[in-house]
Design a protein around this motif. Structure first.
Motif: not given
Length: 520
Positions: A225-240
């Protein structure tokens, strides 16, 4: 070679089929397996050719024949024939991430290139597809398939966006290399089209769940249920994360342009198949807990209750003559439709190979898949209508009641190949549910855009220095954004499960090389 005279001693025998009128009473897989002795005899037919094109993935006349995964087919056929089941599984798993999936849903490109199926030998291709499935299921049965947790971790973290076949293959490969892998999936279950695109009777969802549980035990983390780009931030994934693989598929369905397509009762095939599978899973879980096998009637009721889709007693029309259209046909029949018609704008393929389509090219011939077989058995006719398209959707009070069709053909006009209508060929068909299975036009852009990756002319994520998505390209999976890669249908466009797995594995190799170079 398994047995030097095997191809002469034994005839080709495929896994069986439950009779059509029997199998449409449920959503269970319907291919009974051969016993061990018969399966080993089928493996004995493999000749270990000097040039085993079955595993070569040769591109001929614009289409590939032979296995895109380059499976060691003669090797594991030899092991299977000799009863060395663990050895067969070991060799199979060297190149294939999920044989239990491809052994069920792959159209067997390997068999189309098998020398036993050539006009020279003419005894029928080796049953590579069925042999593969036997080997992997035997491995699960005997306990050979067990969690293998990496002995060491690299300290690198990789995010895989999308849990379809490409994403799962990439995650599996990278985890085995010792990287810490997290898979982000927007649905409530992993599998992508394996879970919600392919019906349960072709691929039982328990088979998908079995593999996901194994991957979890091996250390792969899944976030649903992690809709990356909407409910889940791509910027955070790029950082982590140290690297990202975008494997979101090509889910932008091609729409109809006919007047009236906004009517209720018109929907994309992918949405229909997803709703049906969710209903099958929910009904099965609820009833199996109390020891009752689910019936199609109960699945149909849940489909109406949860999704507002009525099939029982309805006239169903499907636009698209491919695999997805066939899956819609088989599903609609199981759900008790009154009639089903499958419309295809291309001409009907020839029954036998044309002179310009010689072996070992992919055979462009007419096949009667399971949905058409079931229509023939239940309704007495093939559901497919060729060289036809929907000209208008007729509706009353906002709901579809019929479709107006017209015959079409391709003609050269002003030097261009164009689709034109044949005058006087219009027909009106009753229709309560219109399912659009006309293919896909690329990926849904929002996830790619959030990561800053560029899209190519095919509506898919572009990769650096790669005009065409061929596995041989050295930069075939790196995007314009550092540490972001892409694979599967999101990269190459709508394709087969086996290609998605092949791309996922190759993308993982490039990510691994990238992480190693970064470490140095």
């Amino acid at each position: 070679m398994a047995k030097p005279t095997g191809f002469m001693d034994y005839q080709r025998v495929e896994n069986g089929n439950v009779p059509a009128l029997e199998r449409i009473c449920n959503f269970k897989e319907f291919h009974p397996k051969l016993d061990e002795k018969a399966r080993r005899e089928q493996a004995a037919r493999c000749m270990n050719c000097g040039v085993p094109m079955c595993q070569s993935a040769i591109k001929l006349a614009g289409m590939v024949t032979g296995c895109p995964l380059h499976n060691y087919i003669p090797e594991w056929n030899d092991a299977l024939y000799n009863g060395q089941f663990d050895m067969a599984a070991w060799r199979l798993l060297k190149t294939s991430s999920f044989p239990e999936f491809t052994g069920r849903v792959c159209p067997a490109l390997c068999e189309k290139a098998c020398n036993c199926g050539s006009p020279v030998v003419g005894d029928g291709a080796v049953t590579v597809h069925d042999n593969e499935l036997f080997i992997i299921e035997k491995a699960f049965e005997t306990g050979y398939m067990k969690p293998e947790v990496p002995a060491q971790r690299s300290g690198k973290k990789v995010a895989v966006i999308g849990a379809g076949p490409a994403g799962l293959a990439a995650a599996d490969w990278l985890n085995r290399r010792g990287h810490s892998v997290t898979v982000f999936e927007r649905e409530d279950k992993a599998g992508g089209l394996l879970m919600y695109g392919i019906p349960n009777m072709k691929l039982d969802k328990k088979i998908v769940d079995r593999r996901i549980e194994l991957m979890k035990e091996e250390g792969v983390e899944f976030i649903f249920n992690a809709d990356v780009g909407r409910s889940y931030a791509a910027s955070q994934i790029l950082k982590d994360f140290d690297a990202i693989a975008l494997c979101c598929g090509a889910k932008k369905a091609r729409a109809l342009t006919a007047p009236g397509v906004d009517a209720k009762g018109v929907m994309f095939a992918v949405d229909f198949l997803k709703a049906v599978t969710k209903s099958v899973i929910a009904t099965s879980n609820a009833l199996e807990e109390i020891g009752i096998a689910p019936a199609n009637k109960q699945i149909d009721q849940m489909l109406v209750q949860d999704f507002g889709i009525e099939v029982e007693g309805k006239d169903v029309v499907i636009v698209g003559g491919g695999d997805t259209g066939n899956d819609c046909c088989g599903s609609a029949i199981r759900l008790g439709c009154k009639s089903v018609t499958q419309i295809e704008m291309m001409p009907c393929p020839p029954v036998e190979r044309a002179a310009n389509n010689p072996w070992p090219q992919w055979p462009k011939v007419l096949k009667v898949d399971y949905g058409a077989e079931e229509s023939l058995a239940k309704f007495g006719h093939d559901p497919r209508v060729y060289e036809t398209t929907v000209k208008e959707v007729i509706k009353e009070n906002g709901h579809i009641t019929a479709v107006r069709t017209v015959e079409v053909e391709f003609k050269m006009i002003d030097g261009k190949r164009q689709l034109v209508e044949r005058e006087g060929t219009e027909k009106t068909l009753p229709c309560d549910l219109l399912l659009v299975a006309a293919g896909f036009t690329g990926c849904e852009e929002y996830t790619a855009q959030e990561f800053g990756t560029e899209l190519g002319p095919r509506g898919t994520v572009a990769s650096v220095g790669d005009a065409t998505p061929e596995l041989a390209s050295p930069n075939g999976y790196a995007t314009n954004v550092t540490k972001v890669f892409t694979a599967g249908d999101m990269h190459r466009g709508q394709s087969l499960v086996v290609w998605a797995i092949a791309e996922g594995r190759e993308c993982a190799r490039q990510i691994d090389n990238f992480l190693l170079s970064e470490a140095n």
